[in-house]
Design a protein around this motif. Sequence first.
Motif, PDB file in Angstrom:
ATOM      1  N   GLY A 224      68.407  88.473   4.397  1.00 28.55           N
ATOM      2  CA  GLY A 224      68.102  90.624   4.121  1.00 28.55           C
ATOM      3  C   GLY A 224      68.119  90.708   2.713  1.00 28.55           C
ATOM      4  O   GLY A 224      68.931  91.747   2.216  1.00 28.55           O
ATOM      5  N   LYS A 225      67.893  89.956   1.798  1.00 29.68           N
ATOM      6  CA  LYS A 225      67.259  90.691   0.616  1.00 29.68           C
ATOM      7  C   LYS A 225      66.024  90.591   0.088  1.00 29.68           C
ATOM      8  O   LYS A 225      65.464  90.590  -0.125  1.00 29.68           O
ATOM      9  N   GLU A 226      65.329  92.370   1.265  1.00 33.67           N
ATOM     10  CA  GLU A 226      63.684  92.133   1.556  1.00 33.67           C
ATOM     11  C   GLU A 226      63.470  91.799  -0.327  1.00 33.67           C
ATOM     12  O   GLU A 226      62.318  92.495   0.172  1.00 33.67           O
ATOM     13  N   GLN A 227      64.445  93.336  -0.707  1.00 26.40           N
ATOM     14  CA  GLN A 227      63.160  92.825  -2.369  1.00 26.40           C
ATOM     15  C   GLN A 227      63.334  92.107  -3.323  1.00 26.40           C
ATOM     16  O   GLN A 227      63.709  91.914  -4.706  1.00 26.40           O
ATOM     17  N   ALA A 228      64.892  90.690  -2.726  1.00 24.30           N
ATOM     18  CA  ALA A 228      64.413  89.482  -3.667  1.00 24.30           C
ATOM     19  C   ALA A 228      63.087  88.235  -3.635  1.00 24.30           C
ATOM     20  O   ALA A 228      63.582  87.158  -3.528  1.00 24.30           O
ATOM     21  N   SER A 229      61.923  88.985  -3.389  1.00 26.94           N
ATOM     22  CA  SER A 229      61.005  87.407  -3.379  1.00 26.94           C
ATOM     23  C   SER A 229      60.856  87.138  -4.412  1.00 26.94           C
ATOM     24  O   SER A 229      60.785  85.387  -3.754  1.00 26.94           O
ATOM     25  N   ARG A 230      60.766  87.983  -5.225  1.00 25.20           N
ATOM     26  CA  ARG A 230      60.553  86.650  -6.568  1.00 25.20           C
ATOM     27  C   ARG A 230      61.842  86.159  -7.214  1.00 25.20           C
ATOM     28  O   ARG A 230      61.978  84.483  -7.209  1.00 25.20           O
ATOM     29  N   ALA A 231      63.448  86.045  -6.636  1.00 23.80           N
ATOM     30  CA  ALA A 231      63.976  85.383  -6.361  1.00 23.80           C
ATOM     31  C   ALA A 231      64.201  84.250  -5.644  1.00 23.80           C
ATOM     32  O   ALA A 231      64.763  82.696  -6.366  1.00 23.80           O
ATOM     33  N   VAL A 232      63.654  84.351  -4.295  1.00 18.35           N
ATOM     34  CA  VAL A 232      63.522  83.625  -3.214  1.00 18.35           C
ATOM     35  C   VAL A 232      62.256  82.232  -3.622  1.00 18.35           C
ATOM     36  O   VAL A 232      62.503  81.128  -3.840  1.00 18.35           O
ATOM     37  N   GLY A 233      61.388  82.934  -4.697  1.00 21.15           N
ATOM     38  CA  GLY A 233      60.377  82.350  -5.486  1.00 21.15           C
ATOM     39  C   GLY A 233      61.152  81.321  -6.181  1.00 21.15           C
ATOM     40  O   GLY A 233      60.421  80.545  -6.187  1.00 21.15           O
ATOM     41  N   SER A 234      62.538  81.343  -7.329  1.00 23.31           N
ATOM     42  CA  SER A 234      62.520  80.781  -7.309  1.00 23.31           C
ATOM     43  C   SER A 234      63.150  79.906  -7.433  1.00 23.31           C
ATOM     44  O   SER A 234      63.032  78.669  -7.975  1.00 23.31           O
ATOM     45  N   ALA A 235      64.198  80.607  -6.552  1.00 23.14           N
ATOM     46  CA  ALA A 235      64.672  78.870  -5.942  1.00 23.14           C
ATOM     47  C   ALA A 235      63.972  78.005  -5.548  1.00 23.14           C
ATOM     48  O   ALA A 235      64.368  77.357  -5.052  1.00 23.14           O
ATOM     49  N   VAL A 236      62.986  78.673  -5.159  1.00 29.45           N
ATOM     50  CA  VAL A 236      61.746  77.272  -4.001  1.00 29.45           C
ATOM     51  C   VAL A 236      61.193  76.686  -4.783  1.00 29.45           C
ATOM     52  O   VAL A 236      61.038  75.901  -4.539  1.00 29.45           O
TER      53      VAL A 236
END
Length: 280
Positions: A224-236
């Motif tokens: 539900g955080k469509e603009q958070a791709s970079r944050a997802v990448g950091s968490a990954v």
Amino acid sequence: MMLTLAPEHYPLLEKSVAWLQDHYHEQPELAEIAEAAGFSPMHFQRIFKAGVGVSPKRFLQATTLKHARKLLKENSVLDTSLALGLSSPGRLHDLCVEGEAVAPGEMRSRGKGLEIFWGVHSTPFGPALFALSQRGLCELDFLPDQRCPELTPEEALRQKWPGARLIESPERTAFLPEQIFSTRPGPLTLYLQGTNFQLQVWQALLRIPEGQMTTYGAIARWLGKEQASRAVGSAVGQNPLSYLIPCHRVLRGDGGIGGYAGGLTRKRILLASETCACLD
């Protein structure tokens, strides 16, 4: 089930895959790949299949960017599996794993009062650091770790758990490679240190089936955080348990390989191993 690779053959595999990434557009024959690896074609074919379980041609084809893009185009696996609430039939399911998150107070103390036994061991995908506390497995990092290549394994572990007492004890961690990478794994408990957002991302990773891939954007959408791709990448990228939490299954939106703490060649090998196993 992922292919079971013989640890002693990983250097050959790594060298072959790395060479192929620079020469795949030339469509090299087996003889050329074997020569680059320093073997005759017959010997290369024999030891490769003995160590990996499939032919060099089949395996190396599965490491290509073209193959990854085809999979991404054909499958919106994460969107589907997460929307349906499906669990991955992957290694954590096989291991009957129980997971425990570090409590907020423990996060602030960064492991104070905790004893962590660690050791470096061979795996089918090269050397890896295993760290085990009384609460469970808290670290599995392939080496060298690209996130901190200038640090020793112990120094990198110290950065993550500065309050813990670190004890180098390979005899205490020696059972883990067999337990995790064998075809008949046993039960395992994980002890995860991460923010709420990181834990959500890692939970999403567990739902990606073996042999499939997704993108950072797809995970962000599901959260539900469509603009958070970079944050997802950091968490990954901060995943503390490589292989078990399969961050290697996440690519860029254009099908590019993305990053990987264990190195891009190892990421390609992991993906190809799963792909080949799922095609059997």
